[in-house]
Design an enzyme around this catalytic site. Sequence first.
Site, PDB file in Angstrom:
ATOM      1  N   SER A 153      58.332  -0.247 147.853  1.00  0.00           N
ATOM      2  CA  SER A 153      57.844  -0.732 146.559  1.00  0.00           C
ATOM      3  C   SER A 153      56.492  -0.198 146.128  1.00  0.00           C
ATOM      4  O   SER A 153      56.096  -0.408 144.985  1.00  0.00           O
ATOM      5  CB  SER A 153      57.807  -2.268 146.558  1.00  0.00           C
ATOM      6  OG  SER A 153      59.109  -2.780 146.529  1.00  0.00           O
ATOM      7  N   SER A 160      59.305  -2.073 143.562  1.00  0.00           N
ATOM      8  CA  SER A 160      59.036  -3.232 142.730  1.00  0.00           C
ATOM      9  C   SER A 160      57.637  -3.212 142.092  1.00  0.00           C
ATOM     10  O   SER A 160      57.371  -4.007 141.183  1.00  0.00           O
ATOM     11  CB  SER A 160      59.199  -4.524 143.533  1.00  0.00           C
ATOM     12  OG  SER A 160      58.274  -4.626 144.587  1.00  0.00           O
ATOM     13  N   LYS A 184      49.293  -6.611 141.362  1.00  0.00           N
ATOM     14  CA  LYS A 184      50.708  -6.958 141.239  1.00  0.00           C
ATOM     15  C   LYS A 184      50.878  -8.482 141.241  1.00  0.00           C
ATOM     16  O   LYS A 184      50.247  -9.184 142.031  1.00  0.00           O
ATOM     17  CB  LYS A 184      51.478  -6.328 142.395  1.00  0.00           C
ATOM     18  CG  LYS A 184      52.987  -6.453 142.335  1.00  0.00           C
ATOM     19  CD  LYS A 184      53.599  -5.691 143.507  1.00  0.00           C
ATOM     20  CE  LYS A 184      55.102  -5.806 143.563  1.00  0.00           C
ATOM     21  NZ  LYS A 184      55.658  -5.083 144.730  1.00  0.00           N
TER      22      LYS A 184
END
Length: 471
Positions: A181, A157, A81
């Site tokens: 997330s 996210s 990420k």
Amino acid sequence: MIETDCFLTIAELGERYAAGATTPSAIAELHLQRLSRIDPVINAMQVVDAEGALGAAEASALRWREGAPLGPLDGITVTIKDNVDVAGFPTRHGSLTTPDTPAANDSPVVARLREAGAVILGKTRLPEFGWKGLTDGPLQDGPTRNPWNTAVSPGGSSGGAAACVAAGIGTIAFGNDGGGSIRIPANLCGLYGIKPTFGRVPHHLQEGMFATLVSGGPIARTVADAVTTLGVMARPDDRDWFALPPVPDDWLAGLTPRLEGLRIAYAPVLGGIGADDEVRAIVDGAVETLRRQGATITEVPSPIGELKGRFEAYWIGAFARRMRLIPRERWGELDPTFRDVAERGMAVTTDQLLDAEAARAALGREFAMFHRDWDLLLTPTMPHVAPPVETIYHCQAYDRWRDSVPFTLPFNLTGQPASTAPCGLSASGLPVGLQVVGPKYAERLILEAGLAIEAALGFAQPHPVLLKALG
């Protein structure tokens, strides 16, 4: 090589590498080819490091030929990420306002994965500063899309991370979770994801109030893959001041499926929020299947009160702090909705933040008491299936507290470990998830429950659809 080899598990790949049936180089090339075809559709990758991935795969292939792999992750493809550092690439946090300057060093989790021989394909997209449970924003051209149905969101996210794994781009993804997330996108993409106890996976750099909320962990297609990867991710790094004491290398060894004999509570409502009728029926059905498999599961009322009144100031205050670090003349480059939330946070007072910290401590005590009577808590992971990609986050139609995080956020506030496992499909063919929550430090128990849930329910995989619609 065939396209479905992109969906092989860590164990299956290890067996093939050991037997010489395939190589890490061939698998990396296959994943990169798939990425080049599918990512233009799902828009999940922020950075692709084809050269680095192929070099790491070649080194791994040599180790396997010599019979000296570094461990089970040697030659396994991974995505990272884009809010943690990967040396040589910028860390943009999904924002135009961050510097396009390559990171000098790997973050702790990236360093551990490299040491284990993992092959890093690149960095995945996230919404600006990870602020919401969808994945779109000013740094990307269009939203990230869900491989199950490209008209809907993969969540956020860690939306790019989950979309990649569901699409067969990488075997594992690293995500992090400050309000859901990992669990939200894993849920919406039909995957297994675990947010470990706060501090279990070392993190650096931490900043602001979210430093005590965010936990890193794996997003995977199987529980076994998550177990193997979490064991590596949790290895220590002295850059994390909040890290838990190191665990032994074999701390996740010998896991077996386990539900029978545990005291399990099922709360279909948390803090006054429940799932919609379709999701509730699917989760209820999964719970009943687990009961028929021998689990003792008792439906209970919500163990906590509503969250928004206690923690809205905490949330928007954290984003105000983040925006204050950006020169005012660049605020116009921000996601307008993020800016609106952050500007409202400018009015948050010190007393409100201290009240929220006190509320966090009280919430932690409430769940500590709850787990005196219950080994595990089950809930829906989210109230709804994946929303359309054009959804505006935190508005009257899609409110954060009601529609996105009511089941996930409490356990960031308390630091408890929690996972999501696929438990069925909606009438429209979209995944629904079952959340499993344990007391602090109970990752083993959650993972053993995950193995039992996987065996009882099966985890539907989207790749036949993907091969037809995307590949």
